[in-house]
Design an enzyme around this catalytic site. Structure first.
Site, mmCIF file in Angstrom:
data_model
loop_
_atom_site.group_PDB
_atom_site.id
_atom_site.type_symbol
_atom_site.label_atom_id
_atom_site.label_comp_id
_atom_site.label_asym_id
_atom_site.label_seq_id
_atom_site.Cartn_x
_atom_site.Cartn_y
_atom_site.Cartn_z
ATOM 1 N N HIS A 536 0.820 -1.205 0.000
ATOM 2 C CA HIS A 536 0.000 0.000 0.000
ATOM 3 C C HIS A 536 0.861 1.266 0.000
ATOM 4 C CE1 HIS A 536 -3.576 -2.294 2.057
ATOM 5 N NE2 HIS A 536 -3.442 -2.591 0.778
ATOM 6 N N HIS A 577 -7.167 0.352 2.972
ATOM 7 C CA HIS A 577 -6.573 -0.054 1.714
ATOM 8 C C HIS A 577 -6.788 1.092 0.718
ATOM 9 C CE1 HIS A 577 -6.458 -4.541 2.830
ATOM 10 N NE2 HIS A 577 -6.870 -3.861 3.894
#
Length: 600
Positions: A536, A577
């Site tokens: 990420h 996310h």
């Protein structure tokens, strides 16, 4: 005795069965592109796909997309949600590696980034979270632009995605709130193949409450609690930037998509007496020693090359720390020292529990016949285990007040609705890291992550060669908070798995390194030994009113004709996310661009 395949090696072997086939209308040679377009988009990934679609809606506007990887169309590996875990390390991944990470006991780890149309939205694990209201309001404060607060951004979230039924078509209104979803092209659903642990996770949350309380829809803006994972899956297939935004408009005559091509640098077209550089021409190449080809963007070049590619191209073009660039023989065009800095990512750790149940999917990965049957069901019906990413349920948590993790520092989360840590519940032995799946037994994996890390790293080029990978240093566990927050997440996983419902049905017991880590100090050692990353990364071309790389309209400071639209502009890492946030910023960027150039 035959050797049992591990979680990843088994899947990687299966991927060879499904070769890539280029079926859609794309360009494959730099000789096929024109010398000039209105817009040149560097990167056909998550953001680039959105921009290509929105900017080419007006048939009088010409757009070129330059993608370093190949076409996504015809690659069934990208379509199967469950196999997303096996895509890193293949030909649709850039196959980056980090520098040795001091916080990971000196280990270097793979760093997956999508090398295909759709970018990382084509190879990720599909989770779809728009972020808490807090994160957007924080961005507005940092950028000095209320256009980034949640009230202003909400319309772009609604425009980017829509809620669709899960693959099995069941009624899930008690686990998702349709009012929190929009009407855009990205398809989002809750899991379409319920697993035995799902009801245990969700019912336990409803009964326990408190820090483990049930959350009916994270996309309502409050990111605390436990609930169903929402993923970019529609009718059992991956929904990516490419499938939702780019592939459907391949036939537009004003849009060219060029694959297997790098942008080696941006070229300054400004002439005296204009003192402001104009980086609106790109140099293209398809191999390190191959011919170069230049294309002019009469309106703008838009960098959507991602958190690694965007700072790399900026630095190769003379935009970055002038002293660092001078040492590499690159003339400075704009002295922006923060290019490539501020890299942030979420560290991830697999916590394994052995369970007294044969209902997990462990044998799917051990037995080729069972795997083949599961694959066959997906191919024939778009049903079964493979319609989902491996984790069906998820939780987000704040560390308790008074935690030693917060001692002496300001709370790094964005606000009261924003977490510090995450747990993902997986109905099997999920190999994230170096521990292979045991040959026998049944397992539940609880993946723990720190989603408000305070560690910051960097992406820096090491030479003027555009085909050389940059040095990637995420600096995992570079701060005391990150280590102690991960310890809290481990403790939360153990505590939650001790809930009565778990003990009645699955009777989980800690396995492997988790079982031997009895103290917080031992758990910190366990985290340093086994943690990896969740892929990420954000922040390497930071948006900020003061300093940073881009302004609130995502224009690169100190130059004309250049904008950045990808996760590199994130001023701070979101506590979720990040995929959905990239779609949202791309939708807003498209409107900003159209407004500036008076495009209807």
């Amino acid at each position: 005795m035959s050797i049992k395949p591990t979680f990843l090696s088994f899947l990687l072997g299966l991927l060879a069965v499904f070769p890539l086939a280029s079926l859609a209308k794309v360009l494959t040679s730099i000789n096929q592109v024109k010398k000039q377009y209105d817009f040149v988009i560097v990167g056909g990934g998550t953001a680039g796909s959105v921009l290509a679609n929105r900017l080419s809606e007006n048939r009088d506007v010409s757009v070129l997309v330059v993608e370093a990887g190949d076409n996504n169309v015809g690659n069934v590996n990208l379509e199967i949600p469950f196999l997303g875990v096996a895509l890193p390390g293949t030909n649709v991944d850039w196959n980056y590696t980090t520098t040795p990470q001091a916080g990971f006991n000196g280990r270097s780890i793979p760093y997956a980034r999508g090398f295909v149309l759709g970018g990382s939205s084509s190879i990720n694990l599909l989770s779809y979270h728009r972020g808490s209201d807090d994160i957007w309001n924080r961005w507005a404060d940092i950028s000095g632009d209320d256009g980034w607060n949640w009230r202003s951004i909400e319309k772009y979230y609604m425009k980017s995605s829509r809620l669709v039924p899960p693959a099995d078509g069941r009624d899930v209104r008690s686990y998702v709130d349709p009012r929190d979803h929009g009407y855009g092209p990205i398809e989002v659903s809750v899991p379409g193949f319920p697993l035995p642990i799902d009801d245990i996770v969700l019912t336990s949350a409803k009964r326990l409450g408190g820090r483990f309380a049930f959350n009916d829809d994270f996309n309502g803006g409050n990111f605390l609690g436990i609930g169903y994972m929402q993923s970019t899956v529609g009718e059992g297939e991956r929904s990516s930037g490419a499938t939702a935004y780019l592939n459907p408009v391949f036939d537009r005559s004003n849009l060219d998509v060029l694959v297997n091509t790098r942008v080696t640098k941006l070229i300054n077209t400004a002439r005296p007496p204009n003192s402001t550089p104009a980086l609106n021409k790109v140099e293209l190449a398809q191999s390190s020693n191959g011919p170069r080809h230049q294309v002019l963007a009469s309106k703008e070049v838009i960098l959507a090359a991602g958190v690694i590619g965007t700072p790399q191209i900026l630095q190769l073009s003379g935009v970055g720390n002038k002293n660092t660039l001078r040492a590499l023989g690159i003339p400075s065009v704009a002295d922006l020292p923060e290019v490539g800095e501020n890299l942030a990512d979420h560290p991830l750790l697999a916590n394994y529990f052995e369970v007294q149940s044969n209902g997990t999917w462990d044998d799917v990965l051990r037995n080729g016949d069972v795997f083949g049957q599961t694959m066959g069901r997906w191919q024939a019906e778009r049903q079964g285990l493979f319609v989902d990413s491996p984790g069906n349920t998820v939780g987000f948590f704040k560390v308790p007040s008074g935690s030693p993790a917060l001692r002496g520092i300001q709370d790094p989360s964005s606000g009261s609705k924003s977490p510090h840590t995450e747990l993902i519940f997986v109905d099997g032995f999920a190999q994230f890291g170096s521990v292979a799946q045991p040959a026998e037994g049944n397992f539940v994996t609880v993946l723990s992550a720190v989603v408000s890390p305070t560690s910051r790293g960097s992406v820096k080029i090491v030479s003027a060669d555009p085909f050389a990978s940059p040095r990637i240093n995420p600096n995992f566990f570079g701060t005391n908070f990150d280590v102690l927050a991960m310890v809290q997440a481990i403790n939360d996983a153990v505590s939650f798995m001790s809930a009565p419902l778990w003990q009645q049905v699955f009777k989980p017991t800690p396995f492997g390194d988790l079982a031997t880590a009895k103290t917080d100090a031992a758990k910190a050692d366990f985290a340093r030994l086994r943690s990896v990353n969740i892929n990420h990364p954000v922040g390497t071309a930071k948006m900020s009113a003061k300093g940073g790389v881009v302004d609130a309209k995502l224009k690169v400071k100190g130059v004309d004709g250049l904008r950045v639209v990808d996760a590199s502009i994130f001023p701070v890492i979101p506590e979720c996310h990040p995929q959905a946030l990239v779609y949202i910023i791309a939708e807003r960027a498209a409107d900003l661009i159209k407004s500036q150039h008076r495009i209807q």
